[in-house]
Design a protein around this motif. Sequence first.
Motif, PDB file in Angstrom:
ATOM      1  N   ARG A   1       0.879  -1.081  -0.059  1.00  0.00           N
ATOM      2  CA  ARG A   1      -0.022   0.159  -0.057  1.00  0.00           C
ATOM      3  C   ARG A   1       0.830   1.205  -0.034  1.00  0.00           C
ATOM      4  N   LYS A   2       1.888   1.149   0.931  1.00  0.00           N
ATOM      5  CA  LYS A   2       2.893   2.363   0.952  1.00  0.00           C
ATOM      6  C   LYS A   2       3.392   2.661  -0.512  1.00  0.00           C
ATOM      7  N   ARG A   3       3.673   1.582  -1.372  1.00  0.00           N
ATOM      8  CA  ARG A   3       4.455   1.987  -2.703  1.00  0.00           C
ATOM      9  C   ARG A   3       3.262   1.908  -3.790  1.00  0.00           C
ATOM     10  N   GLY A   4       2.147   1.865  -3.521  1.00  0.00           N
ATOM     11  CA  GLY A   4       1.038   2.118  -4.514  1.00  0.00           C
ATOM     12  C   GLY A   4       0.794   1.056  -5.208  1.00  0.00           C
ATOM     13  N   GLN A   5       1.298  -0.138  -4.728  1.00  0.00           N
ATOM     14  CA  GLN A   5       1.109  -1.576  -5.627  1.00  0.00           C
ATOM     15  C   GLN A   5      -0.326  -1.874  -5.221  1.00  0.00           C
ATOM     16  N   SER A   6      -1.200  -1.487  -5.853  1.00  0.00           N
ATOM     17  CA  SER A   6      -2.582  -1.896  -5.408  1.00  0.00           C
ATOM     18  C   SER A   6      -2.945  -3.146  -5.842  1.00  0.00           C
ATOM     19  N   GLU A   7      -2.818  -3.732  -7.079  1.00  0.00           N
ATOM     20  CA  GLU A   7      -2.933  -5.147  -7.422  1.00  0.00           C
ATOM     21  C   GLU A   7      -2.444  -6.132  -6.494  1.00  0.00           C
ATOM     22  N   VAL A   8      -1.106  -6.006  -6.279  1.00  0.00           N
ATOM     23  CA  VAL A   8      -0.308  -6.810  -5.417  1.00  0.00           C
ATOM     24  C   VAL A   8      -1.009  -6.708  -3.991  1.00  0.00           C
ATOM     25  N   ALA A   9      -1.525  -5.547  -3.615  1.00  0.00           N
ATOM     26  CA  ALA A   9      -1.930  -5.503  -2.117  1.00  0.00           C
ATOM     27  C   ALA A   9      -3.527  -6.234  -2.187  1.00  0.00           C
ATOM     28  N   LYS A  10      -4.008  -6.152  -3.349  1.00  0.00           N
ATOM     29  CA  LYS A  10      -5.314  -6.845  -3.168  1.00  0.00           C
ATOM     30  C   LYS A  10      -5.034  -8.461  -3.188  1.00  0.00           C
ATOM     31  N   LEU A  11      -4.003  -8.858  -3.690  1.00  0.00           N
ATOM     32  CA  LEU A  11      -3.660 -10.498  -3.663  1.00  0.00           C
ATOM     33  C   LEU A  11      -3.492 -10.857  -2.090  1.00  0.00           C
ATOM     34  N   ILE A  12      -2.773 -10.242  -1.689  1.00  0.00           N
ATOM     35  CA  ILE A  12      -2.116 -10.037  -0.312  1.00  0.00           C
ATOM     36  C   ILE A  12      -3.472 -10.199   0.655  1.00  0.00           C
ATOM     37  N   ALA A  13      -4.189  -9.363   0.515  1.00  0.00           N
ATOM     38  CA  ALA A  13      -5.304  -8.997   1.377  1.00  0.00           C
ATOM     39  C   ALA A  13      -6.384 -10.050   1.052  1.00  0.00           C
TER      40      ALA A  13
END
Length: 202
Positions: free
Chosen positions: A185-197
């Motif tokens: 989230r800090k790096r603006g990696q929204s798609e990766v963030a979705k996968l992790i969440a």
Amino acid sequence: MTGAGAATVDLLSAASSGNLAEVGRLIAAGANLEQRDGQGQTPLLRAVAGNHVAVAKALLAAGASLNARAANQDTPWLLAGAAGRSEIIAAMLPLKPDLSLRNRYGGDALIPACERAHVETVKLLLTSGIDVNHVNNLGWTCLLEIVILGDGGPRHQQVAKLVLDAGANPNLADKDGVTPLQHARKRGQSEVAKLIAAKGGR
């Protein structure tokens, strides 16, 4: 230099240049498969470095060690993972590489493969029994390296999904207690963030 000594030096050179015919001749002549150069590199390690697939396969078939350490702690297996040498990794898998060996950062073959988003290599490495939650000397797992050192693009998204599906713990934090999701989230990696969440990351 003459005799076997000359043959072993020539094998290092032939492997470096990808000269399959010469490598085959030298193997048949009994050249030392574990000859080392000044950096402790073997012919197989040099073949991996140059992505000389046929040469690497010939050396492996002849019995060259995929676990031989160079001075910088690289082994043919570790370098093949880091460099994304998928065809060579595929040839090494049946030979049961030593998964306990670590690179100079305390990492395994999977962590740098993930950092560099070598998608096909990661797929293969995940079939080896490799520890998807191994933590290197920096305090980072493969998932943390994907986020911290990756760009969040399609290939890093693919490897993130691969390791998460393979059981990577989405909440293994770095040495400062920052989780992969927080980093993403800090790096603006929204798609990766979705996968992790989606895997329970917090």
